[in-house]
Write an enzyme that holds these catalytic residues in place. Sequence first.
Site, short mmCIF file in Angstrom:
data_model
loop_
_atom_site.label_atom_id
_atom_site.label_comp_id
_atom_site.label_asym_id
_atom_site.label_seq_id
_atom_site.Cartn_x
_atom_site.Cartn_y
_atom_site.Cartn_z
CG HIS A 16 -1.59 1.19 0.97
ND1 HIS A 16 -2.94 0.84 2.20
CD2 HIS A 16 -1.94 1.85 0.51
CE1 HIS A 16 -3.56 2.34 1.82
NE2 HIS A 16 -3.26 2.87 1.04
CG HIS A 18 -1.34 5.99 -2.35
ND1 HIS A 18 -2.74 5.57 -3.50
CD2 HIS A 18 -1.65 6.19 -1.46
CE1 HIS A 18 -3.61 5.35 -2.55
NE2 HIS A 18 -2.95 5.47 -1.43
CG HIS A 196 -7.83 3.61 0.23
ND1 HIS A 196 -7.18 2.76 -0.72
CD2 HIS A 196 -6.81 4.51 0.41
CE1 HIS A 196 -6.24 3.07 -1.16
NE2 HIS A 196 -5.72 3.73 -0.40
CD GLU A 199 -7.19 6.64 5.40
OE1 GLU A 199 -8.46 6.24 3.74
OE2 GLU A 199 -6.41 7.10 4.99
CG ASP A 277 -1.28 5.83 2.85
OD1 ASP A 277 -2.01 5.73 1.53
OD2 ASP A 277 -1.97 6.45 3.55
CG ASP A 278 0.03 9.14 0.30
OD1 ASP A 278 0.04 9.33 -0.79
OD2 ASP A 278 -0.86 8.64 0.91
#
Length: 326
Positions: A16, A18, A196, A199, A277-278
């Site tokens: 996961h 991005h 997703h 969350e 994630d980011d």
Amino acid sequence: QAIDDLIRALPKAELHVHIEGTLEPELMFKLARRNGIKLPYASVDEVRAAYQFTDLQSFLDLYYAGASVLVTEEDFYDLTWAYCQRAHADNVVHTEIFFDPQTHTVRGVSFETMLNGITRALSDALLKYGMTSRRIMCFLRHLPEADCLATLEQAKPYLERIHGVGLDSGEKGNPPSKFKRLFQRCRSYELPVVAHAGEEGPASYITEALDILGAKRIDHGVRCVEDPELVHRLARDKVPLTVCPLSNLKLCVVDNLEKHNLRDLLHAGLCVTVNSDDPAYFGGYMNDNLLACRAALNLSDDDVVQLVLNSFEASWLRDADKTRWE
Ligand code: ADE
Ligand code: ZN
């Protein structure tokens, strides 16, 4: 601590991340200069200072603005290669990368440009590091389903290079049910589905992602605990959750990491994985996430090993023929 050395040393899979969320402020400035784009920040420090998020949307606003510096194939290459180098330093040996085509096609950047840059960097990572990878195309759920269907049609010539599809962006008010027809079509193209869910959105969005979209894996999913029957189902059916602890902290999904339910979910028998994630926005790559959880949740060696084993179990690595050598 020995356990922290274990965390650093273990080979890991990331499921996961991005790719647009790996854009470090230094590269953002370099690409802005290269492409003659003016940023609303005077310096790298100013960019980092702006990363104070109160919820998912406050992050997404900056994340989409930052992505505007990505224009050429070289930009996508540099972005993806920088991530691969950083992931390799954390002993990530397999990565499944999300990309958001709609963020780029609205600005006139083509599928060809995006995918060529991303693919070339991932091929170099395979050659140089032996790092395997998959590419997952995500649809932006704040947009109408019709836009997403058009994007899927645009992607048709490139499906050879796309291993699956996902659903991201603002969750609240955008339930999976909004995209029933889109994912029906994705499944008809034999694209595996992730989404997703849970969350910021309620547990019912996780159930919808499974039942309506046919999701094989849930991204985040931490709000499943609000529905004990769903938790039981996720454990029984071994539905993996790609949890992103530092993301949850930065986006105020949890007040502090000590309160994160990662360990409880793991001990309840769910196939929980840890991911970044980011990372450029949330201040931590793979090992940072594992180390922070180990400290905050007092994870044992067995917990750490289980999380890492889960990352491979939940990966699409078994489809060995999908590893691209080009
Ligand atoms: N896009 C990038 N990061 C995201 C996240 N954490 N949730 C939803 N959409 C995203
Ligand atoms: Zn995400």
